[in-house]
Enzyme design. Structure first.
Site, PDB file in Angstrom:
ATOM      1  N   GLY A 212       0.856  -1.184   0.000  1.00 47.22           N
ATOM      2  CA  GLY A 212       0.000   0.000   0.000  1.00 47.22           C
ATOM      3  C   GLY A 212       0.888   1.229   0.000  1.00 47.22           C
ATOM      4  O   GLY A 212       1.529   1.534   0.999  1.00 47.22           O
TER       5      GLY A 212
ATOM      6  N   CYS B 298      -7.855   9.685   8.979  1.00 47.89           N
ATOM      7  CA  CYS B 298      -7.484   9.123   7.685  1.00 47.89           C
ATOM      8  C   CYS B 298      -8.214   9.751   6.499  1.00 47.89           C
ATOM      9  O   CYS B 298      -7.610   9.990   5.483  1.00 47.89           O
ATOM     10  CB  CYS B 298      -7.642   7.607   7.692  1.00 47.89           C
ATOM     11  SG  CYS B 298      -9.174   7.024   8.403  1.00 47.89           S
TER      12      CYS B 298
ATOM     13  N   CYS C 217     -10.723   1.702   9.839  1.00 49.51           N
ATOM     14  CA  CYS C 217     -10.189   1.744   8.480  1.00 49.51           C
ATOM     15  C   CYS C 217      -9.203   0.600   8.270  1.00 49.51           C
ATOM     16  O   CYS C 217      -9.198  -0.054   7.228  1.00 49.51           O
ATOM     17  CB  CYS C 217      -9.509   3.093   8.238  1.00 49.51           C
ATOM     18  SG  CYS C 217      -8.844   3.236   6.577  1.00 49.51           S
TER      19      CYS C 217
ATOM     20  N   MET D  84      -4.422   3.555  -2.548  1.00 59.75           N
ATOM     21  CA  MET D  84      -5.838   3.462  -2.190  1.00 59.75           C
ATOM     22  C   MET D  84      -6.441   4.843  -2.051  1.00 59.75           C
ATOM     23  O   MET D  84      -5.951   5.648  -1.271  1.00 59.75           O
ATOM     24  CB  MET D  84      -5.992   2.784  -0.826  1.00 59.75           C
ATOM     25  CG  MET D  84      -5.787   1.317  -0.828  1.00 59.75           C
ATOM     26  SD  MET D  84      -5.818   0.719   0.887  1.00 59.75           S
ATOM     27  CE  MET D  84      -4.073   0.687   1.249  1.00 59.75           C
TER      28      MET D  84
ATOM     29  N   GLY E   1       1.963   7.554  -0.552  1.00 61.68           N
ATOM     30  CA  GLY E   1       2.579   8.835  -0.893  1.00 61.68           C
ATOM     31  C   GLY E   1       3.488   9.300   0.224  1.00 61.68           C
ATOM     32  O   GLY E   1       4.250  10.255   0.084  1.00 61.68           O
ATOM     33  N   GLY E   2       3.429   8.600   1.375  1.00 60.42           N
ATOM     34  CA  GLY E   2       4.269   8.957   2.522  1.00 60.42           C
ATOM     35  C   GLY E   2       5.591   8.205   2.498  1.00 60.42           C
ATOM     36  O   GLY E   2       5.796   7.275   1.714  1.00 60.42           O
ATOM     37  N   VAL E   3       6.483   8.606   3.397  1.00 59.94           N
ATOM     38  CA  VAL E   3       7.842   8.061   3.390  1.00 59.94           C
ATOM     39  C   VAL E   3       7.894   6.625   3.943  1.00 59.94           C
ATOM     40  O   VAL E   3       8.691   5.807   3.487  1.00 59.94           O
ATOM     41  CB  VAL E   3       8.794   9.034   4.141  1.00 59.94           C
ATOM     42  CG1 VAL E   3       8.538   9.031   5.633  1.00 59.94           C
ATOM     43  CG2 VAL E   3      10.250   8.722   3.849  1.00 59.94           C
ATOM     44  N   ASP E   4       7.030   6.288   4.898  1.00 57.73           N
ATOM     45  CA  ASP E   4       7.090   4.954   5.509  1.00 57.73           C
ATOM     46  C   ASP E   4       6.749   3.851   4.501  1.00 57.73           C
ATOM     47  O   ASP E   4       7.429   2.830   4.425  1.00 57.73           O
ATOM     48  CB  ASP E   4       6.142   4.871   6.710  1.00 57.73           C
ATOM     49  CG  ASP E   4       6.456   5.923   7.766  1.00 57.73           C
ATOM     50  OD1 ASP E   4       7.660   6.180   7.997  1.00 57.73           O
ATOM     51  OD2 ASP E   4       5.525   6.487   8.359  1.00 57.73           O
ATOM     52  N   SER E   5       5.683   4.066   3.724  1.00 53.73           N
ATOM     53  CA  SER E   5       5.312   3.034   2.753  1.00 53.73           C
ATOM     54  C   SER E   5       6.318   2.989   1.599  1.00 53.73           C
ATOM     55  O   SER E   5       6.582   1.932   1.029  1.00 53.73           O
ATOM     56  CB  SER E   5       3.885   3.260   2.239  1.00 53.73           C
ATOM     57  OG  SER E   5       3.762   4.492   1.579  1.00 53.73           O
TER      58      SER E   5
ATOM     59  N   GLY F  79       3.190   0.510   5.515  1.00 53.07           N
ATOM     60  CA  GLY F  79       4.247   1.242   6.210  1.00 53.07           C
ATOM     61  C   GLY F  79       3.977   1.437   7.687  1.00 53.07           C
ATOM     62  O   GLY F  79       4.497   2.370   8.298  1.00 53.07           O
TER      63      GLY F  79
END
Length: 379
Positions: free
Chosen positions: A9, A196, A100, A35, A12-16, A124
């Site tokens: 998944g 979220c 979620c 998603m 758009g964030g750094v963790d994923s 992430g």
């Protein structure tokens, strides 16, 4: 047997983003999936999903993986948002991130990934999975400041058995360092906050579109009316901001801030108390229902620790289970225990599951005092 296919998944964030890169390094066949859980409305200022998708696509490009865009907005409205509004309307404060994860990220997303031929999915989240004696355990992430097991406590054996959390054993600082080294375009992107689906928009304003407004009195513990509330749904226990009261007391001098202590739905009144450590904000026990256990069965009743809100230290407690409800008796009374939030049980670093807080000790609401009595009492 070919390489294992993992669908990540990508938010758009750094963790994923770092999760996807790590899996590729480990030799998995990696596919990214973005998603979209909320249909953009007129609030393009707050709905960042388009920007997030551009970031996720740029990450996929740098890592060299494919990315697919999936819209789960219909499932989200049905399974998460409808429940969220029901809870608010009933005077409770739900945790949409928990819902979620249970309904979208590890159900709709997992099902979709399996249809794409995935062996596993990855996200992430800062959490870990350990297999022990044929059972999967959910463990806290190693970075105590980032651990997200609280939000994942409703995952079951089938879901955990298919899930990888590649950054769960890392600290956030390491994740950012890796992102910069790899040259990921979002290495410095700040962490998203807020709920979220609502993003960064003002929460009360958002809720006001969906919930009835029934203003009523705001009372102190002596029954004096201090002001009016906008509708009980818009307040939560322990809330300090946005009450519109307080400031100065008679005789000058600032006084201790006011906090929401109790909502009385029958009388549509809000009780507020003064001072963070007011006894009206402390609860020695709680009862939770709608239980969910990671192992598929409840833990043996014993002494464990619990969190009644995210980012709270584990609180030691005695655990009692009875006919589908969980009772926790805390060694030390807990601050602002809130119906609708999750009570999550831990045995050390192992997250066992939990339930939704249904009851706790809240102060009774005093009878409102008439204007005449209020003025007499002030001389």
């Amino acid at each position: 047997m070919g390489r294992q296919r993992v669908v990540v998944g990508l938010s758009g964030g750094v963790d994923s983003a770092v999760s996807a890169w790590l899996l590729k390094q480990q030799g998995f066949e990696v596919v990214g999936l973005f998603m979209k859980n909320w249909d953009d409305d007129d609030d393009s200022a707050y709905c960042a999903s388009n920007i997030d998708f551009v970031d996720a696509a740029a990450v996929a490009d740098v890592i060299g993986i494919e990315i697919e865009h999936v819209n789960f907005a219909a499932e989200y409205k049905d399974r998460v948002f409808a429940a969220f509004l029901r809870e608010y309307a009933a005077g409770r404060t739900p945790n949409p991130d928990v819902l979620c994860n249970a309904e979208i990220k590890f159900k709709a997303f997992l099902d979709h990934a399996l249809r794409l031929g995935a062996d596993r999915i990855a996200t992430g989240h800062y959490a870990r999975v350990r297999e022990r004696g044929g059972r999967f355990e959910l463990l806290k992430g190693l970075d105590p400041a980032k651990d997200q097991s609280y939000f994942l406590h409703r995952l079951n054996q089938a879901q955990l058995g298919r899930t990888l959390f590649p950054v769960g054993a890392l600290h956030k600082t390491e994740v950012r360092r890796l992102a910069a080294e790899i040259g990921l375009p979002n290495a410095k992107k700040k962490d998203s906050t807020g709920i979220c689906f609502i993003g960064e928009r003002p929460f009360r304003e958002f809720l006001q579109r969906y919930l009835r407004h029934a203003p009523g009195p705001m009372l102190d513990e002596h029954g004096h009316t201090l002001g009016r509330h906008l509708g009980l749904s818009f307040y939560t226990r322990g809330q300090r901001q946005g009450l519109g009261i307080g400031g100065v007391r008679e005789g000058g001098g600032a006084h201790a801030p006011w906090y929401v202590a109790h909502k009385d739905l029958a009388r549509n009144a809000l009780l507020v108390v003064q001072g963070h450590d007011h006894p009206g904000l402390l609860s020695p026990w709680l009862v939770a229902d709608d239980l969910s256990w990671v192992a598929g069965e409840p833990p043996a009743a014993a002494r464990l620790a619990a969190k009644t809100r995210y980012r709270q230290p584990d609180a030691p407690c005695r655990v009692g289970l009875q006919a589908g409800t969980l009772r926790l008796d805390f060694d030390a009374a807990q601050w602002a225990v809130t119906p609708g939030q999750s009570a999550v049980l831990y045995d050390g670093e192992v997250c066992l599951g939990g339930g939704v807080i249904a009851q706790t000790r809240e102060p009774p609401l005093p009878a409102p005092r008439s204007r005449a009595t209020q003025t007499e009492g002030m001389h």
